[in-house]
Design an enzyme around this catalytic site. Structure first.
Site, short mmCIF file in Angstrom:
data_model
loop_
_atom_site.label_atom_id
_atom_site.label_comp_id
_atom_site.label_asym_id
_atom_site.label_seq_id
_atom_site.Cartn_x
_atom_site.Cartn_y
_atom_site.Cartn_z
N TYR A 1 49.75 72.88 31.54
CA TYR A 1 48.69 73.68 30.94
C TYR A 1 49.23 75.08 30.73
O TYR A 1 49.81 75.67 31.65
CB TYR A 1 47.48 73.70 31.89
CG TYR A 1 46.32 74.55 31.43
CD1 TYR A 1 45.48 74.12 30.42
CD2 TYR A 1 46.04 75.77 32.04
CE1 TYR A 1 44.40 74.90 30.01
CE2 TYR A 1 44.97 76.55 31.65
CZ TYR A 1 44.14 76.11 30.63
OH TYR A 1 43.07 76.87 30.24
N ASP B 1 57.01 78.78 31.57
CA ASP B 1 55.71 79.38 31.85
C ASP B 1 55.61 79.57 33.37
O ASP B 1 55.39 78.62 34.12
CB ASP B 1 54.61 78.43 31.34
CG ASP B 1 53.22 78.99 31.60
OD1 ASP B 1 53.10 79.99 32.35
OD2 ASP B 1 52.25 78.42 31.06
N LYS C 1 48.55 86.49 35.67
CA LYS C 1 47.72 87.23 36.63
C LYS C 1 48.48 87.81 37.82
O LYS C 1 48.06 88.81 38.40
CB LYS C 1 46.61 86.31 37.12
CG LYS C 1 47.09 84.87 37.41
CD LYS C 1 46.04 83.84 37.05
CE LYS C 1 46.65 82.44 36.94
NZ LYS C 1 45.82 81.52 36.18
N1 HOZ Z 1 45.45 77.71 35.10
C1 HOZ Z 1 44.44 77.98 36.07
C2 HOZ Z 1 44.59 77.05 37.23
N2 HOZ Z 1 44.85 75.75 36.87
C3 HOZ Z 1 43.14 77.87 35.43
C4 HOZ Z 1 42.06 78.51 36.10
C5 HOZ Z 1 40.86 78.19 35.34
O1 HOZ Z 1 40.91 77.34 34.45
O2 HOZ Z 1 39.84 78.78 35.64
#
Ligand code: HOZ
Length: 431
Positions: free
Chosen positions: A144, A239, A267
């Site tokens: 992701y 990433d 972050k």
């Molecule tokens: N990439 C973050 C943790 N998998 C996502 C947090 C979210 O979607 O709020």
């Protein structure tokens, strides 16, 4: 456990916010029940609106490496806000931040600040396309990279949790430009590359995946990708939004000795404030406007408050290598404890752990890619999640997330997590 205030807030939130939350995973739909609304946090603890206390394993999905409300970072933010909140103009701290990132992550020669990991990955892809003059990208199933259109194809995290790894709203054209390969499958990547000669601009991945749960690269996988990218003139993008400055001072790339062309950060470099960045080879980054023709901009980019918070945390990490020793020890203690409990209870679930990241998968098969992660018993995970929550342990509310540890965790907290884990397993399996 009384969560009546949280329930009331969630009820109200659903009238005004889609699904009642500002990011889907928070809604607890993957685990059932009503989300707890967080009021404050300190060190290893978060407190909800009903004043329940939890030991926390989300840590804002990574950035709270030093625990919540760290006093040094609080002070830096308090000092910075005296001078206003945003200028939309260059500041000294942005230069210090860029210099510090470049010194900590050797593959990064130049870096551009943005406001989130999503912005970082979208921008990195645009630069890679501008640099190569090619359109297609390769991403990995279950990785992701935020919610940019190009990445919502076979996406992990909330996208898989909510059954929309290929989101409606992404145009066919964009989808056609995103090729996907199974994680840890070099041959599949080679096949895609061979079938799309001179068409692939970039290959992007989480070097250690956090978004299908924690999944590690197999030996030689990252090096194999580097080789393919070199042979084909493809920009390799790591990433490191969740792994950067966490798995090592120089991120997963330091730990696995792999040099990407570009890196995306998020972050963590804001100490939890809304920040992202992308950076890498100077010849690629010099394509970014105004040095080059690839446009990317932002009023809040390099925001002075976020820079103050992030600089303070990164300086601390840079100057205190013992942080990483502690994170490694905490991760190992937890992993050993989980394994001991499972052995004692006659269980054989898969625990993936590296440093301060881990996921307990409710499957007995090794989890090395997206299909093996999806083979987990998701309803059982939901029960486990709630059993842990009832015992004061607040985990990521989905099987497809990694947990993140902080240096605020002491032995007594680790022990509490282990006790809760064993009791929870016994409860949900009626052992
Ligand atoms: N990439 C973050 C943790 N998998 C996502 C947090 C979210 O979607 O709020």
């Amino acid at each position: 456990m009384n969560i009546s205030t949280s329930r009331a807030l969630f009820e109200k939130a659903q009238h005004f916010i889609p699904g009642g939350v500002n990011s889907p995973v928070r809604a607890f739909r993957a685990v059932g029940g009503s989300p707890v609304f967080i009021k404050s946090a300190k060190g290893p603890y978060v407190y909800d609106e009903d004043d329940n206390e939890y030991i926390e394993l989300i840590n804002s999905w990574g950035p709270m490496i030093l625990g919540h409300a760290n006093e040094l970072i609080q002070k830096a933010v308090a000092d910075a806000i005296q001078h206003s909140f945003s200028f939309g103009a260059p500041t000294r701290r942005e230069v210090e931040m860029a210099e510090l990132i470049v010194s900590m992550v050797p593959s990064i020669e130049k870096v551009r600040m943005v406001n989130s990991g999503t912005e970082a990955t979208m921008s990195a892809i645009r630069v890679a396309r501008g640099f190569t003059g090619r359109d297609k990208i390769i991403k990995f199933e279950g990785c992701y990279h935020g919610h940019g259109d190009s990445f919502l194809i076979a996406a992990g995290s909330g996208a898989v949790t909510f059954g929309t790894p290929d989101s409606p709203g992404v145009t066919k054209g964009v989808a056609n430009d995103t090729l996907t390969a199974p994680f840890n499958d070099l041959q599949a990547v080679q096949t895609l590359v061979d079938a799309n000669k001179n068409a692939i601009a970039a290959l992007i991945l989480e070097p250690v995946v956090g978004n299908m749960g924690c999944v590690l690269p197999e030996d030689g996988f990252l090096q194999g990708l580097r080789k393919i990218c070199d042979e084909e003139g493809i920009v390799l993008i790591l990433d490191e939004v969740m792994t950067g400055f966490r798995l090592a001072k120089g991120g997963a790339q330091e730990r696995f000795n792999i040099t990407p062309d570009l890196t995306t950060l998020g972050k963590i470099i804001g100490g939890g404030m809304p920040v992202g960045a992308y950076g890498g080879r100077a010849d690629i980054m010099n394509k970014v406007s105004p040095a080059g023709p690839v446009y990317q901009a932002g009023t809040l980019s390099g925001n002075p408050i976020a820079m103050a918070a992030g600089l303070t945390m990164l300086h601390y990490l840079n100057d205190h290598p013992e942080v990483y020793t502690q994170l490694e020890e905490s991760g190992s203690k937890l992993a050993n404890g989980f394994r001991n409990s499972m052995q004692k209870l006659g269980l054989n679930y898969t625990l993936n752990q590296i440093g301060s990241m881990y996921t307990l998968f409710f499957t007995e098969q090794p989890v090395t890619d997206f299909p093996s992660a999806k083979a987990s018993d998701l309803p059982l995970f939901g029960k486990y999640f709630h059993a842990m929550l009832d015992r004061g342990i607040y985990m990521g509310p989905s099987q497809f997330e990694s947990m993140f540890l902080s240096t605020a965790l002491e032995d007594k907290h680790i022990q509490k997590i282990l006790t809760a884990n064993e009791e929870s397993l016994k409860q949900i399996l009626s052992l």
